[in-house]
Scaffold this active site. Structure first.
Site, PDB file in Angstrom:
ATOM      1  N   SER A  78       0.781  -0.874   0.374  1.00  0.00           N
ATOM      2  CA  SER A  78       0.344   0.024   0.079  1.00  0.00           C
ATOM      3  C   SER A  78       0.425   1.226   0.330  1.00  0.00           C
ATOM      4  CB  SER A  78      -0.708   0.018   1.160  1.00  0.00           C
ATOM      5  OG  SER A  78      -1.546   1.338   1.371  1.00  0.00           O
ATOM      6  N   HIS A 118      -1.634  -1.393  -4.262  1.00  0.00           N
ATOM      7  CA  HIS A 118      -2.772  -0.783  -3.936  1.00  0.00           C
ATOM      8  C   HIS A 118      -2.580   1.055  -3.335  1.00  0.00           C
ATOM      9  CE1 HIS A 118      -6.612  -1.134  -1.592  1.00  0.00           C
ATOM     10  NE2 HIS A 118      -5.758  -0.032  -0.265  1.00  0.00           N
ATOM     11  N   ASP A 148      -4.553   3.877  -1.601  1.00  0.00           N
ATOM     12  CA  ASP A 148      -5.807   4.590  -0.961  1.00  0.00           C
ATOM     13  C   ASP A 148      -6.027   6.066  -0.846  1.00  0.00           C
ATOM     14  OD1 ASP A 148      -6.386   2.230   0.950  1.00  0.00           O
ATOM     15  OD2 ASP A 148      -4.362   2.296   1.699  1.00  0.00           O
ATOM     16  N   MET A 197      -8.309   8.845   0.390  1.00  0.00           N
ATOM     17  CA  MET A 197      -9.220   9.829   2.153  1.00  0.00           C
ATOM     18  C   MET A 197      -9.706  10.724   1.122  1.00  0.00           C
ATOM     19  SD  MET A 197      -6.847   7.942   4.274  1.00  0.00           S
ATOM     20  CE  MET A 197      -6.546   6.177   4.153  1.00  0.00           C
ATOM     21  N   HIS A 228      -8.742   2.589  -3.797  1.00  0.00           N
ATOM     22  CA  HIS A 228      -9.747   1.922  -2.499  1.00  0.00           C
ATOM     23  C   HIS A 228      -9.551   3.395  -2.849  1.00  0.00           C
ATOM     24  CE1 HIS A 228     -10.177   0.633   1.492  1.00  0.00           C
ATOM     25  NE2 HIS A 228     -10.785   0.885   1.762  1.00  0.00           N
ATOM     26  N   MET A 263     -11.793   5.352  -0.292  1.00  0.00           N
ATOM     27  CA  MET A 263     -12.925   5.487   0.914  1.00  0.00           C
ATOM     28  C   MET A 263     -13.299   6.861   0.766  1.00  0.00           C
ATOM     29  SD  MET A 263      -9.512   4.094   3.074  1.00  0.00           S
ATOM     30  CE  MET A 263      -8.663   4.042   2.180  1.00  0.00           C
ATOM     31  N   MET A 306     -12.371  -5.397   5.291  1.00  0.00           N
ATOM     32  CA  MET A 306     -11.657  -4.850   6.111  1.00  0.00           C
ATOM     33  C   MET A 306     -10.464  -5.344   7.704  1.00  0.00           C
ATOM     34  SD  MET A 306     -10.371  -2.117   4.008  1.00  0.00           S
ATOM     35  CE  MET A 306      -9.445  -0.854   5.531  1.00  0.00           C
ATOM     36  N   ASP A 336      -7.453  -6.063   4.226  1.00  0.00           N
ATOM     37  CA  ASP A 336      -6.688  -4.430   4.611  1.00  0.00           C
ATOM     38  C   ASP A 336      -6.605  -3.786   5.605  1.00  0.00           C
ATOM     39  OD1 ASP A 336      -5.276  -2.011   3.656  1.00  0.00           O
ATOM     40  OD2 ASP A 336      -7.149  -1.704   2.521  1.00  0.00           O
TER      41      ASP A 336
HETATM   42  C1  DX5 Z   1      -6.250   2.009   5.636  1.00  0.00           C
HETATM   43  C2  DX5 Z   1      -6.078   2.210   4.456  1.00  0.00           C
HETATM   44  C3  DX5 Z   1      -5.132   0.562   3.976  1.00  0.00           C
HETATM   45  C4  DX5 Z   1      -3.307   0.713   4.976  1.00  0.00           C
HETATM   46  C5  DX5 Z   1      -2.907   0.390   5.307  1.00  0.00           C
HETATM   47  O1  DX5 Z   1      -6.983   3.143   6.000  1.00  0.00           O
HETATM   48  O2  DX5 Z   1      -7.398   1.545   3.532  1.00  0.00           O
HETATM   49  O3  DX5 Z   1      -4.775   0.649   2.851  1.00  0.00           O
HETATM   50  O4  DX5 Z   1      -2.811   1.684   3.577  1.00  0.00           O
HETATM   51  O5  DX5 Z   1      -1.949  -0.023   6.505  1.00  0.00           O
HETATM   52  P1  DX5 Z   1      -0.922  -0.425   7.038  1.00  0.00           P
HETATM   53  O6  DX5 Z   1      -0.626  -2.231   6.018  1.00  0.00           O
HETATM   54  O7  DX5 Z   1       0.267  -0.381   7.766  1.00  0.00           O
HETATM   55  O8  DX5 Z   1      -2.765  -1.065   7.954  1.00  0.00           O
HETATM   56 ZN    ZN Z   2      -6.830   0.180   1.539  1.00  0.00          ZN
END
Ligand code: DX5
Ligand code: ZN
Length: 223
Positions: free
Chosen positions: A6, A31, A33, A35, A64, A66, A135, A173
């Site tokens: 990620s 991956h 993320d 946000m 992903h 969010m 998750m 994840d």
């Molecule tokens: C969390 C994200 C993850 C994050 C995981 O909100 O969706 O993809 O990058 O990070 P680690 O592996 O550090 O928990």
């Molecule tokens: Zn993620």
């Protein structure tokens, strides 16, 4: 078994070289993320980052979202070069049009659920998705501890997949390290997102190899 480092845990000042580092280390997926500061209490990056990274790598870009309003982001991420886009089931009655939209853009379709959300919420959509993202932490931040109570969801996802003769990937994840990756593999996961569990290792290649080995062994033990 696929391991997806990620980018959230990479050095934010060096996305290009961190992406190359992940690919050189042997990763086939990356991956990303996204946000929005609303669906989750944090902001990461947007389509421009994907657009810049796309020509640098052949890795599968697993996006992903969010985000409270993914409808405004699907086209920009598709154009930027995402291979797959995952939206959250917590968006309720907006999920079906979102899944259709992702498919119509020619991308792989992912659906995610947060730890407090029941598996029954995703069940109606299983026939429409390529990937179910379970998750294993509450989304928003990297580096959080794995929530063990999510393991039965992985078993349920696996049981439904064979009972319904479907083929979606089961991705986990959050808090994934060598140990928790193996636990998830044993429960039935086949796709593992790991941020801090991988990027903090100077020798990313060795870390990926170790995680790959641990999930393969755990998967074999499961049979
Ligand atoms: C969390 C994200 C993850 C994050 C995981 O909100 O969706 O993809 O990058 O990070 P680690 O592996 O550090 O928990
Ligand atoms: Zn993620």
């Amino acid at each position: 078994m696929i391991i997806a480092p990620s980018l959230l845990a990479a050095n934010f000042g060096k996305f290009a070289s961190e992406t190359r580092r992940a690919e050189r280390a042997g990763a086939r997926w990356l991956h990303l993320d996204i946000m929005d500061g609303h669906f989750v209490p944090n902001i990461s990056f947007g389509p421009e980052v994907v657009r810049v990274l796309r020509p640098l790598t052949r890795m599968f870009l697993d996006v992903h979202l969010m985000c409270s309003r993914p409808e405004i982001l699907l086209e920009p991420f598709a154009k930027a070069g995402a291979d797959e886009m995952t939206v959250h089931v917590e968006l309720h009655d907006r999920v079906t049009p979102l899944l259709w939209k992702i498919k119509s853009l020619g991308k792989k379709v992912g659906l995610a659920l947060n730890p407090p959300t029941a598996m029954e919420q995703v069940e109606p959509y299983l026939g429409q998705i390529d990937l179910l993202l379970i998750m294993t932490v509450n989304p928003g931040f990297g580096g959080q501890p794995f929530i063990t109570e999510t393991l039965p969801k992985i078993q349920q996802a696996r049981a439904w997949r064979s009972a319904k003769r479907l083929s979606y990937r089961i991705e986990v994840d959050g808090g994934i390290n060598f140990q928790t990756a193996a636990e998830c593999a044993h429960a039935g996961a086949d796709t593992f997102v790991s941020g801090t569990g991988l990027f903090r290792h100077r020798d990313l290649k060795a870390a990926l190899k170790k995680m790959q080995k641990s999930v393969s062994e755990a998967g074999r033990r499961r049979g």
